[in-house]
Design a protein around this motif. Structure first.
Motif, short mmCIF file in Angstrom:
data_model
loop_
_atom_site.label_atom_id
_atom_site.label_comp_id
_atom_site.label_asym_id
_atom_site.label_seq_id
_atom_site.Cartn_x
_atom_site.Cartn_y
_atom_site.Cartn_z
N LYS A 111 16.40 33.62 11.37
CA LYS A 111 17.67 33.19 11.98
C LYS A 111 18.84 34.04 11.50
O LYS A 111 19.70 34.42 12.28
CB LYS A 111 17.93 31.72 11.68
N SER A 112 18.86 34.38 10.22
CA SER A 112 19.96 35.19 9.68
C SER A 112 19.99 36.58 10.32
O SER A 112 21.07 37.13 10.60
CB SER A 112 19.87 35.31 8.17
N VAL A 113 18.82 37.15 10.58
CA VAL A 113 18.73 38.47 11.22
C VAL A 113 19.18 38.35 12.68
O VAL A 113 19.89 39.22 13.19
CB VAL A 113 17.29 39.03 11.13
N GLN A 114 18.80 37.27 13.33
CA GLN A 114 19.24 37.05 14.72
C GLN A 114 20.76 36.88 14.78
O GLN A 114 21.41 37.43 15.67
CB GLN A 114 18.55 35.83 15.32
N GLU A 115 21.31 36.14 13.85
CA GLU A 115 22.77 35.94 13.82
C GLU A 115 23.50 37.27 13.62
O GLU A 115 24.53 37.52 14.22
CB GLU A 115 23.15 34.93 12.74
N GLU A 116 22.93 38.10 12.76
CA GLU A 116 23.48 39.44 12.55
C GLU A 116 23.44 40.25 13.85
O GLU A 116 24.40 40.93 14.21
CB GLU A 116 22.66 40.14 11.47
N GLY A 117 22.32 40.15 14.56
CA GLY A 117 22.17 40.85 15.84
C GLY A 117 23.15 40.34 16.89
O GLY A 117 23.71 41.12 17.66
N ILE A 118 23.37 39.03 16.90
CA ILE A 118 24.33 38.44 17.84
C ILE A 118 25.74 38.94 17.56
O ILE A 118 26.47 39.32 18.47
CB ILE A 118 24.25 36.90 17.80
N THR A 119 26.10 38.97 16.29
CA THR A 119 27.42 39.47 15.90
C THR A 119 27.58 40.93 16.32
O THR A 119 28.62 41.33 16.87
CB THR A 119 27.63 39.33 14.37
N GLU A 120 26.54 41.73 16.06
CA GLU A 120 26.57 43.14 16.44
C GLU A 120 26.69 43.29 17.96
O GLU A 120 27.43 44.14 18.46
CB GLU A 120 25.31 43.83 15.92
N MET A 121 25.99 42.44 18.71
CA MET A 121 26.04 42.48 20.18
C MET A 121 27.44 42.13 20.67
O MET A 121 27.98 42.79 21.57
CB MET A 121 25.01 41.53 20.77
N LEU A 122 28.05 41.10 20.10
CA LEU A 122 29.40 40.71 20.51
C LEU A 122 30.41 41.81 20.20
O LEU A 122 31.31 42.09 21.00
CB LEU A 122 29.79 39.39 19.85
N ASN A 123 30.24 42.47 19.05
CA ASN A 123 31.12 43.60 18.72
C ASN A 123 30.93 44.75 19.70
O ASN A 123 31.90 45.40 20.10
CB ASN A 123 30.86 44.08 17.28
N PHE A 124 29.67 44.99 20.08
CA PHE A 124 29.38 46.02 21.08
C PHE A 124 30.07 45.70 22.40
O PHE A 124 30.67 46.58 23.03
CB PHE A 124 27.87 46.15 21.31
N LEU A 125 30.00 44.45 22.84
CA LEU A 125 30.63 44.07 24.11
C LEU A 125 32.14 44.28 24.06
O LEU A 125 32.74 44.75 25.03
CB LEU A 125 30.29 42.62 24.46
N ASP A 126 32.76 43.95 22.93
CA ASP A 126 34.20 44.18 22.78
C ASP A 126 34.52 45.67 22.86
O ASP A 126 35.45 46.10 23.54
CB ASP A 126 34.71 43.63 21.44
N LYS A 127 33.73 46.48 22.15
CA LYS A 127 33.95 47.93 22.14
C LYS A 127 33.70 48.52 23.53
O LYS A 127 34.45 49.38 23.99
CB LYS A 127 33.05 48.60 21.10
N ALA A 128 32.65 48.03 24.21
CA ALA A 128 32.35 48.52 25.56
C ALA A 128 33.51 48.22 26.51
O ALA A 128 33.87 49.07 27.33
CB ALA A 128 31.05 47.90 26.07
N GLN A 129 34.10 47.04 26.39
CA GLN A 129 35.25 46.71 27.24
C GLN A 129 36.44 47.59 26.91
O GLN A 129 37.14 48.07 27.79
CB GLN A 129 35.62 45.23 27.10
#
Length: 143
Positions: free
Chosen positions: A55-73
């Motif tokens: 779960k901790s690794v998934q949460e890290e991945g989710i955070t990284e994905m959300l940061n990616f989406l912000d940067k992509a926008q």
């Protein structure tokens, strides 16, 4: 980044920049360890959420994905601004309902050297730096 030519395509595994900007981004990664997420799909940028991980690794991945989406926008907004700036640099175009792609690319086509210069300028402006040396160099112990 430079908005001088069409980038990518309609597929989800397309690049959001022209070939010159893509090569320059790779060069930045090699020289300074800085790489903007210019792939349309998160996987192209090395970002994923491991389904079967803790779960901790998934949460890290989710955070990284959300940061990616912000940067992509942010990068998308940047590209739109660059395109608007180029468009407005041709006052006669304001009277026209649209500009064909071929005409756009012919107007802003540059030699390879000048295209690289335009890409360098676009990256500096986006990163809000005057010189890439402020980025430091990649930490080789992490490679």
């Amino acid at each position: 980044m430079c908005a001088a030519s069409i980038a990518g395509g309609t597929g989800r595994y397309s690049w959001n920049v022209c070939e010159v900007c893509l090569k320059f981004n790779r060069s930045l990664n090699t020289k300074y360890g800085v790489c903007l997420p210019l792939g349309r799909h998160s996987i192209m940028n090395g970002i994923s959420i491991p389904i079967h991980a803790a779960k901790s690794v998934q949460e890290e991945g989710i955070t990284e994905m959300l940061n990616f989406l912000d940067k992509a926008q942010s990068l998308s907004d940047w590209g739109n601004l660059q395109a608007r700036t180029l468009f407005e640099s041709i006052p006669s175009w304001r009277k026209e309902p649209f500009i064909r792609l071929r005409r756009w690319e012919e107007k802003f086509a540059l030699s390879k050297v000048k295209a690289t210069t335009r890409s360098v300028t676009a990256f500096k402006q986006y990163l809000r730096i005057e010189d890439f040396s402020v980025l430091g160099s990649p930490d080789v112990s992490q490679e």
